[in-house]
Design a protein around this motif. Structure first.
Motif, PDB file in Angstrom:
ATOM      1  N   PHE A 139       0.810  -1.212   0.000  1.00 11.21           N
ATOM      2  CA  PHE A 139       0.000   0.000   0.000  1.00 11.21           C
ATOM      3  C   PHE A 139       0.849   1.269   0.000  1.00 11.21           C
ATOM      4  N   ASN A 140       2.120   1.153   0.342  1.00 11.12           N
ATOM      5  CA  ASN A 140       2.994   2.309   0.470  1.00 11.12           C
ATOM      6  C   ASN A 140       2.437   3.367   1.429  1.00 11.12           C
ATOM      7  N   TYR A 141       1.685   2.926   2.420  1.00 13.15           N
ATOM      8  CA  TYR A 141       1.310   3.743   3.573  1.00 13.15           C
ATOM      9  C   TYR A 141       2.180   3.227   4.721  1.00 13.15           C
ATOM     10  N   ASN A 142       3.014   4.052   5.297  1.00  8.86           N
ATOM     11  CA  ASN A 142       3.894   3.591   6.367  1.00  8.86           C
ATOM     12  C   ASN A 142       3.114   3.494   7.672  1.00  8.86           C
ATOM     13  N   ALA A 143       2.784   2.294   8.066  1.00 11.31           N
ATOM     14  CA  ALA A 143       2.002   2.067   9.286  1.00 11.31           C
ATOM     15  C   ALA A 143       2.806   2.372  10.540  1.00 11.31           C
ATOM     16  N   LEU A 144       4.128   2.518  10.423  1.00 12.08           N
ATOM     17  CA  LEU A 144       4.944   2.874  11.583  1.00 12.08           C
ATOM     18  C   LEU A 144       4.881   4.368  11.878  1.00 12.08           C
ATOM     19  N   ASN A 145       4.369   5.136  10.929  1.00 13.07           N
ATOM     20  CA  ASN A 145       4.255   6.581  11.095  1.00 13.07           C
ATOM     21  C   ASN A 145       2.944   6.888  11.828  1.00 13.07           C
ATOM     22  N   PRO A 146       3.027   7.457  13.037  1.00 15.42           N
ATOM     23  CA  PRO A 146       1.796   7.727  13.791  1.00 15.42           C
ATOM     24  C   PRO A 146       0.881   8.744  13.113  1.00 15.42           C
ATOM     25  N   ARG A 184      -2.842   8.384   8.439  1.00 18.87           N
ATOM     26  CA  ARG A 184      -4.279   8.272   8.716  1.00 18.87           C
ATOM     27  C   ARG A 184      -5.005   7.344   7.743  1.00 18.87           C
ATOM     28  N   ASN A 185      -4.391   7.049   6.608  1.00 17.98           N
ATOM     29  CA  ASN A 185      -5.081   6.222   5.608  1.00 17.98           C
ATOM     30  C   ASN A 185      -5.371   4.820   6.128  1.00 17.98           C
ATOM     31  N   ILE A 186      -4.451   4.252   6.888  1.00 22.08           N
ATOM     32  CA  ILE A 186      -4.648   2.899   7.413  1.00 22.08           C
ATOM     33  C   ILE A 186      -5.784   2.893   8.421  1.00 22.08           C
ATOM     34  N   ALA A 187      -5.758   3.840   9.346  1.00 22.99           N
ATOM     35  CA  ALA A 187      -6.844   3.935  10.339  1.00 22.99           C
ATOM     36  C   ALA A 187      -8.174   4.186   9.655  1.00 22.99           C
ATOM     37  N   GLN A 235      -5.896  -4.592  10.541  1.00 25.96           N
ATOM     38  CA  GLN A 235      -4.601  -4.746   9.892  1.00 25.96           C
ATOM     39  C   GLN A 235      -3.696  -5.525  10.834  1.00 25.96           C
ATOM     40  N   PHE A 236      -3.073  -6.596  10.342  1.00 29.43           N
ATOM     41  CA  PHE A 236      -2.347  -7.532  11.199  1.00 29.43           C
ATOM     42  C   PHE A 236      -0.829  -7.373  11.235  1.00 29.43           C
ATOM     43  N   ILE A 237      -0.220  -6.843  10.212  1.00 30.42           N
ATOM     44  CA  ILE A 237       1.248  -6.793  10.167  1.00 30.42           C
ATOM     45  C   ILE A 237       1.734  -5.630  11.032  1.00 30.42           C
ATOM     46  N   ASN A 238       2.740  -5.888  11.882  1.00 31.06           N
ATOM     47  CA  ASN A 238       3.203  -4.834  12.782  1.00 31.06           C
ATOM     48  C   ASN A 238       4.725  -4.698  12.838  1.00 31.06           C
ATOM     49  N   GLU A 239       5.433  -5.289  11.893  1.00 33.60           N
ATOM     50  CA  GLU A 239       6.888  -5.163  11.812  1.00 33.60           C
ATOM     51  C   GLU A 239       7.249  -4.511  10.478  1.00 33.60           C
ATOM     52  N   PRO A 240       8.413  -3.877  10.378  1.00 29.29           N
ATOM     53  CA  PRO A 240       8.826  -3.280   9.099  1.00 29.29           C
ATOM     54  C   PRO A 240       8.898  -4.316   7.983  1.00 29.29           C
ATOM     55  N   THR A 241       8.501  -3.888   6.795  1.00 31.43           N
ATOM     56  CA  THR A 241       8.511  -4.780   5.627  1.00 31.43           C
ATOM     57  C   THR A 241       9.336  -4.226   4.475  1.00 31.43           C
ATOM     58  N   HIS A 242       9.787  -2.985   4.612  1.00 37.57           N
ATOM     59  CA  HIS A 242      10.553  -2.344   3.545  1.00 37.57           C
ATOM     60  C   HIS A 242      11.746  -1.641   4.167  1.00 37.57           C
ATOM     61  N   PHE A 243      12.913  -1.844   3.550  1.00 40.49           N
ATOM     62  CA  PHE A 243      14.144  -1.308   4.109  1.00 40.49           C
ATOM     63  C   PHE A 243      14.923  -0.566   3.034  1.00 40.49           C
ATOM     64  N   GLU A 247      13.435   2.260   7.611  1.00 38.52           N
ATOM     65  CA  GLU A 247      12.599   1.070   7.496  1.00 38.52           C
ATOM     66  C   GLU A 247      11.154   1.510   7.650  1.00 38.52           C
ATOM     67  N   SER A 248      10.273   0.802   6.979  1.00 39.14           N
ATOM     68  CA  SER A 248       8.859   1.183   7.009  1.00 39.14           C
ATOM     69  C   SER A 248       7.989  -0.069   6.925  1.00 39.14           C
ATOM     70  N   LEU A 249       6.770   0.109   7.311  1.00 35.46           N
ATOM     71  CA  LEU A 249       5.775  -0.963   7.261  1.00 35.46           C
ATOM     72  C   LEU A 249       4.745  -0.562   6.222  1.00 35.46           C
ATOM     73  N   ILE A 250       4.913  -1.085   5.004  1.00 35.39           N
ATOM     74  CA  ILE A 250       4.042  -0.675   3.896  1.00 35.39           C
ATOM     75  C   ILE A 250       3.298  -1.851   3.260  1.00 35.39           C
ATOM     76  N   ASP A 251       3.660  -3.074   3.630  1.00 36.78           N
ATOM     77  CA  ASP A 251       2.989  -4.269   3.112  1.00 36.78           C
ATOM     78  C   ASP A 251       2.028  -4.735   4.203  1.00 36.78           C
ATOM     79  N   LEU A 252       0.742  -4.766   3.895  1.00 36.03           N
ATOM     80  CA  LEU A 252      -0.281  -4.908   4.922  1.00 36.03           C
ATOM     81  C   LEU A 252      -1.228  -6.069   4.623  1.00 36.03           C
TER      82      LEU A 252
END
Length: 166
Positions: free
Chosen positions: A45-52, A55-58, A68-76, A81-86
């Motif tokens: 999705f290229n929405y970084n879920a690690l970024n508080p 708002r798109n994910i929420a 949304q279940f993934i909670n670890e970084p997926t892109h480096f 590092e970011s969490l963009i694969d959800l």
């Protein structure tokens, strides 16, 4: 058990604008409107879920009642590092485990790691049945040819076609 599951996959380019975001939300809305209770949506999705501030994910979770279940970084990258694969799921009981896999490419910069989810669905066992199996490779074809050659085929002839065919 004849359960219907709707499985969707998205890729949102990093440079996508709000129109693209609206298209994703509209697509998810169409999926929810099918009244299929089991919906699983995954992708990059290229929405970084690690970024508080993301708002798109929420918004997707709240608007469509998804989790949304993934909670670890997926892109480096070299510096981040970011969490963009959800993985979004409508029924949290339908998934038993999710996670982030190991980096497996021979590449040390700018890479994704795979994500996974184990689904909790039973596959019905098909009804078993018996069948007769012919082992043609074990046939005694020489004896068969000899029997066919020795048989008096003229004894079978009959003017009545029904008798002749039987």
């Amino acid at each position: 058990n004849n359960k219907r599951i709707l499985f969707g996959v998205f890729y949102r380019p990093p440079s996508a604008d709000n129109i693209y975001n609206n298209i994703i939300e509209d697509s998810i809305g169409l999926a929810v409107d099918t009244n299929i209770s089991e919906i699983i949506i995954t992708g990059d999705f290229n929405y970084n879920a690690l970024n508080p501030l993301q708002r798109n994910i929420a918004s997707i979770e709240q608007q469509f009642n998804l989790e949304q279940f993934i909670n670890e970084p997926t892109h480096f990258t070299e510096h981040s590092e970011s969490l963009i694969d959800l993985i979004f799921v409508s029924n949290t009981n339908s998934i038993t485990k999710t996670g982030v896999g190991e980096h497996f490419l021979a590449q040390d910069q700018r890479y994704h790691v795979p994500i996974y989810g184990f689904l909790k669905y039973c596959k019905c066992n098909p009804k078993s049945f018996e069948r007769h199996i012919w082992y043609y490779d074990r046939g005694d074809y020489d004896s068969l040819r000899a029997d066919i050659t020795r048989f008096n085929w003229s004894n079978l002839f009959d003017d009545d076609i029904n008798v002749y065919t039987s």
